[in-house]
Design a protein around this motif. Sequence first.
Motif, PDB file in Angstrom:
ATOM      1  N   ASP A 197       0.815  -1.210   0.000  1.00  0.00           N
ATOM      2  CA  ASP A 197       0.000   0.000   0.000  1.00  0.00           C
ATOM      3  C   ASP A 197       0.847   1.259   0.000  1.00  0.00           C
ATOM      4  O   ASP A 197       0.342   2.353  -0.202  1.00  0.00           O
ATOM      5  CB  ASP A 197      -0.899   0.029   1.255  1.00  0.00           C
ATOM      6  N   GLU A 198       2.136   1.118   0.262  1.00  0.00           N
ATOM      7  CA  GLU A 198       2.892   2.324   0.589  1.00  0.00           C
ATOM      8  C   GLU A 198       4.087   2.607  -0.316  1.00  0.00           C
ATOM      9  O   GLU A 198       4.648   3.689  -0.250  1.00  0.00           O
ATOM     10  CB  GLU A 198       3.386   2.243   2.035  1.00  0.00           C
ATOM     11  N   VAL A 199       4.488   1.633  -1.097  1.00  0.00           N
ATOM     12  CA  VAL A 199       5.672   1.849  -1.928  1.00  0.00           C
ATOM     13  C   VAL A 199       5.239   2.064  -3.373  1.00  0.00           C
ATOM     14  O   VAL A 199       4.530   1.231  -3.954  1.00  0.00           O
ATOM     15  CB  VAL A 199       6.643   0.648  -1.842  1.00  0.00           C
ATOM     16  N   GLU A 200       5.648   3.201  -3.952  1.00  0.00           N
ATOM     17  CA  GLU A 200       5.315   3.513  -5.340  1.00  0.00           C
ATOM     18  C   GLU A 200       6.592   3.717  -6.135  1.00  0.00           C
ATOM     19  O   GLU A 200       7.493   4.420  -5.697  1.00  0.00           O
ATOM     20  CB  GLU A 200       4.492   4.813  -5.423  1.00  0.00           C
ATOM     21  N   ILE A 201       6.643   3.085  -7.294  1.00  0.00           N
ATOM     22  CA  ILE A 201       7.798   3.250  -8.174  1.00  0.00           C
ATOM     23  C   ILE A 201       7.295   3.757  -9.518  1.00  0.00           C
ATOM     24  O   ILE A 201       6.474   3.107 -10.168  1.00  0.00           O
ATOM     25  CB  ILE A 201       8.568   1.925  -8.337  1.00  0.00           C
ATOM     26  N   THR A 202       7.775   4.928  -9.908  1.00  0.00           N
ATOM     27  CA  THR A 202       7.327   5.560 -11.140  1.00  0.00           C
ATOM     28  C   THR A 202       8.462   5.589 -12.158  1.00  0.00           C
ATOM     29  O   THR A 202       9.606   5.880 -11.804  1.00  0.00           O
ATOM     30  CB  THR A 202       6.870   7.013 -10.849  1.00  0.00           C
ATOM     31  N   ILE A 203       8.129   5.268 -13.391  1.00  0.00           N
ATOM     32  CA  ILE A 203       9.124   5.375 -14.463  1.00  0.00           C
ATOM     33  C   ILE A 203       9.206   6.858 -14.849  1.00  0.00           C
ATOM     34  O   ILE A 203       8.251   7.421 -15.386  1.00  0.00           O
ATOM     35  CB  ILE A 203       8.707   4.557 -15.705  1.00  0.00           C
ATOM     36  N   VAL A 204      10.308   7.495 -14.555  1.00  0.00           N
ATOM     37  CA  VAL A 204      10.447   8.931 -14.810  1.00  0.00           C
ATOM     38  C   VAL A 204      10.942   9.178 -16.233  1.00  0.00           C
ATOM     39  O   VAL A 204      10.472  10.067 -16.929  1.00  0.00           O
ATOM     40  CB  VAL A 204      11.423   9.567 -13.785  1.00  0.00           C
ATOM     41  N   GLU A 205      11.895   8.364 -16.663  1.00  0.00           N
ATOM     42  CA  GLU A 205      12.478   8.601 -17.975  1.00  0.00           C
ATOM     43  C   GLU A 205      13.130   7.317 -18.476  1.00  0.00           C
ATOM     44  O   GLU A 205      13.708   6.564 -17.694  1.00  0.00           O
ATOM     45  CB  GLU A 205      13.546   9.703 -17.865  1.00  0.00           C
ATOM     46  N   VAL A 206      12.994   7.072 -19.767  1.00  0.00           N
ATOM     47  CA  VAL A 206      13.687   5.940 -20.390  1.00  0.00           C
ATOM     48  C   VAL A 206      14.551   6.511 -21.504  1.00  0.00           C
ATOM     49  O   VAL A 206      14.064   7.236 -22.362  1.00  0.00           O
ATOM     50  CB  VAL A 206      12.688   4.926 -20.991  1.00  0.00           C
ATOM     51  N   ARG A 207      15.841   6.234 -21.397  1.00  0.00           N
ATOM     52  CA  ARG A 207      16.741   6.740 -22.444  1.00  0.00           C
ATOM     53  C   ARG A 207      17.781   5.659 -22.724  1.00  0.00           C
ATOM     54  O   ARG A 207      18.589   5.340 -21.849  1.00  0.00           O
ATOM     55  CB  ARG A 207      17.417   8.032 -21.967  1.00  0.00           C
ATOM     56  N   GLY A 208      17.719   5.088 -23.932  1.00  0.00           N
ATOM     57  CA  GLY A 208      18.654   4.008 -24.263  1.00  0.00           C
ATOM     58  C   GLY A 208      18.457   2.850 -23.298  1.00  0.00           C
ATOM     59  O   GLY A 208      17.333   2.408 -23.077  1.00  0.00           O
ATOM     60  N   ASP A 209      19.565   2.385 -22.703  1.00  0.00           N
ATOM     61  CA  ASP A 209      19.439   1.251 -21.783  1.00  0.00           C
ATOM     62  C   ASP A 209      19.350   1.710 -20.324  1.00  0.00           C
ATOM     63  O   ASP A 209      19.542   0.937 -19.410  1.00  0.00           O
ATOM     64  CB  ASP A 209      20.597   0.271 -21.977  1.00  0.00           C
ATOM     65  N   LYS A 210      19.048   2.997 -20.109  1.00  0.00           N
ATOM     66  CA  LYS A 210      18.923   3.512 -18.742  1.00  0.00           C
ATOM     67  C   LYS A 210      17.474   3.901 -18.450  1.00  0.00           C
ATOM     68  O   LYS A 210      16.788   4.480 -19.290  1.00  0.00           O
ATOM     69  CB  LYS A 210      19.795   4.765 -18.574  1.00  0.00           C
ATOM     70  N   VAL A 211      17.051   3.549 -17.255  1.00  0.00           N
ATOM     71  CA  VAL A 211      15.706   3.908 -16.813  1.00  0.00           C
ATOM     72  C   VAL A 211      15.835   4.715 -15.527  1.00  0.00           C
ATOM     73  O   VAL A 211      16.532   4.301 -14.602  1.00  0.00           O
ATOM     74  CB  VAL A 211      14.871   2.638 -16.532  1.00  0.00           C
ATOM     75  N   ARG A 212      15.202   5.871 -15.485  1.00  0.00           N
ATOM     76  CA  ARG A 212      15.188   6.655 -14.245  1.00  0.00           C
ATOM     77  C   ARG A 212      13.893   6.363 -13.503  1.00  0.00           C
ATOM     78  O   ARG A 212      12.805   6.461 -14.067  1.00  0.00           O
ATOM     79  CB  ARG A 212      15.298   8.153 -14.543  1.00  0.00           C
ATOM     80  N   LEU A 213      14.046   6.001 -12.240  1.00  0.00           N
ATOM     81  CA  LEU A 213      12.897   5.615 -11.428  1.00  0.00           C
ATOM     82  C   LEU A 213      12.680   6.635 -10.318  1.00  0.00           C
ATOM     83  O   LEU A 213      13.633   7.126  -9.716  1.00  0.00           O
ATOM     84  CB  LEU A 213      13.149   4.238 -10.790  1.00  0.00           C
ATOM     85  N   GLY A 214      11.452   6.940 -10.049  1.00  0.00           N
ATOM     86  CA  GLY A 214      11.113   7.729  -8.865  1.00  0.00           C
ATOM     87  C   GLY A 214      10.500   6.791  -7.849  1.00  0.00           C
ATOM     88  O   GLY A 214       9.603   6.010  -8.171  1.00  0.00           O
ATOM     89  N   ILE A 215      11.030   6.827  -6.633  1.00  0.00           N
ATOM     90  CA  ILE A 215      10.576   5.879  -5.619  1.00  0.00           C
ATOM     91  C   ILE A 215      10.012   6.638  -4.427  1.00  0.00           C
ATOM     92  O   ILE A 215      10.644   7.534  -3.896  1.00  0.00           O
ATOM     93  CB  ILE A 215      11.744   4.981  -5.159  1.00  0.00           C
ATOM     94  N   SER A 216       8.831   6.265  -4.053  1.00  0.00           N
ATOM     95  CA  SER A 216       8.217   6.871  -2.882  1.00  0.00           C
ATOM     96  C   SER A 216       7.889   5.752  -1.910  1.00  0.00           C
ATOM     97  O   SER A 216       7.165   4.815  -2.241  1.00  0.00           O
ATOM     98  CB  SER A 216       6.970   7.630  -3.349  1.00  0.00           C
ATOM     99  N   ALA A 217       8.483   5.834  -0.725  1.00  0.00           N
ATOM    100  CA  ALA A 217       8.319   4.754   0.248  1.00  0.00           C
ATOM    101  C   ALA A 217       8.332   5.326   1.656  1.00  0.00           C
ATOM    102  O   ALA A 217       8.895   6.394   1.876  1.00  0.00           O
ATOM    103  CB  ALA A 217       9.451   3.736   0.091  1.00  0.00           C
ATOM    104  N   PRO A 218       7.716   4.635   2.600  1.00  0.00           N
ATOM    105  CA  PRO A 218       7.744   5.138   3.979  1.00  0.00           C
ATOM    106  C   PRO A 218       9.165   5.155   4.533  1.00  0.00           C
ATOM    107  O   PRO A 218      10.060   4.452   4.043  1.00  0.00           O
ATOM    108  CB  PRO A 218       6.874   4.151   4.750  1.00  0.00           C
ATOM    109  N   ALA A 219       9.363   5.968   5.562  1.00  0.00           N
ATOM    110  CA  ALA A 219      10.697   6.163   6.124  1.00  0.00           C
ATOM    111  C   ALA A 219      11.320   4.850   6.597  1.00  0.00           C
ATOM    112  O   ALA A 219      12.530   4.712   6.638  1.00  0.00           O
ATOM    113  CB  ALA A 219      10.627   7.155   7.282  1.00  0.00           C
ATOM    114  N   SER A 220      10.488   3.884   6.932  1.00  0.00           N
ATOM    115  CA  SER A 220      11.029   2.645   7.482  1.00  0.00           C
ATOM    116  C   SER A 220      11.603   1.733   6.394  1.00  0.00           C
ATOM    117  O   SER A 220      12.252   0.742   6.701  1.00  0.00           O
ATOM    118  CB  SER A 220       9.929   1.901   8.235  1.00  0.00           C
ATOM    119  N   VAL A 221      11.354   2.068   5.129  1.00  0.00           N
ATOM    120  CA  VAL A 221      11.852   1.225   4.035  1.00  0.00           C
ATOM    121  C   VAL A 221      13.151   1.804   3.489  1.00  0.00           C
ATOM    122  O   VAL A 221      13.197   2.947   3.070  1.00  0.00           O
ATOM    123  CB  VAL A 221      10.798   1.126   2.905  1.00  0.00           C
TER     124      VAL A 221
END
Lengths: 146, 82
Positions: free
Chosen positions: B16-40
């Motif tokens: 319920d608490e961890v979200e991973i967003t694909i921010v950008e895809v360029r070539g073989d690199k993927v930028r991820l945005g991660i939102s998670a509670p402080a305990s993770v």
Amino acid sequence: MTLKLDTPRFGTLEVQESELITFPDGMLGFPELKQYLLLDNPGGGPFKWLQSVQMPAIAFVVADPLVFFPDYRVSIRREDLGPIKLEDAAHGFVLAVLTIRPNVTESTANLSGPVIINVKERLARQVVLNDAAYHTRHRLAPEGGG
Amino acid sequence: MLVLTRGTNQTIMIGDEVEITIVEVRGDKVRLGISAPASVRVHRKEVYEAIREANREAAAAAPVDLAALQGLGPGFAPPKPV
């Protein structure tokens, strides 16, 4: 409460429970060892020892990283402060874990996984820095020196 | 292992608490945005592994003979908790 601890390095230590430092998550790779003592190095120098209470054979040589790396800067993320009840990162006491090599001048410091201690609460945590400038094997002595 | 296909700005949720967003895809690199509670704890696996390995090495290399560190500092005083 007084604890008696038989250690291979420091002999028998009698310590108060209030002197222990608790790592709620342990050191990385040693998650089950949560309680340590911070001891001054008997031989002096800028070194201290993190002595495991639960497993007396385990002890880490640590030091204030600024003694060796004056430009070292630790950027601690907020999520690392909560578990050790640290409200302000500036109040944390930073130690680097050292690996002492057979030739001591080749010893290294781990600057990508510093230990942050909240002295007031006696809570500590090894944090993972997302800083590409730092790795786990920075030499303490300059190449060819020492 | 569960394999999902996601596009830029799309998100997966872990629990319920961890979200991973694909921010950008360029070539073989993927930028991820991660939102998670402080305990993770969130970090690159190779950094985590390197620190774990360094700790094991440091623990194994910590000299039992304290004189081994003697060259690095003067004098001897009985250990005392700080």
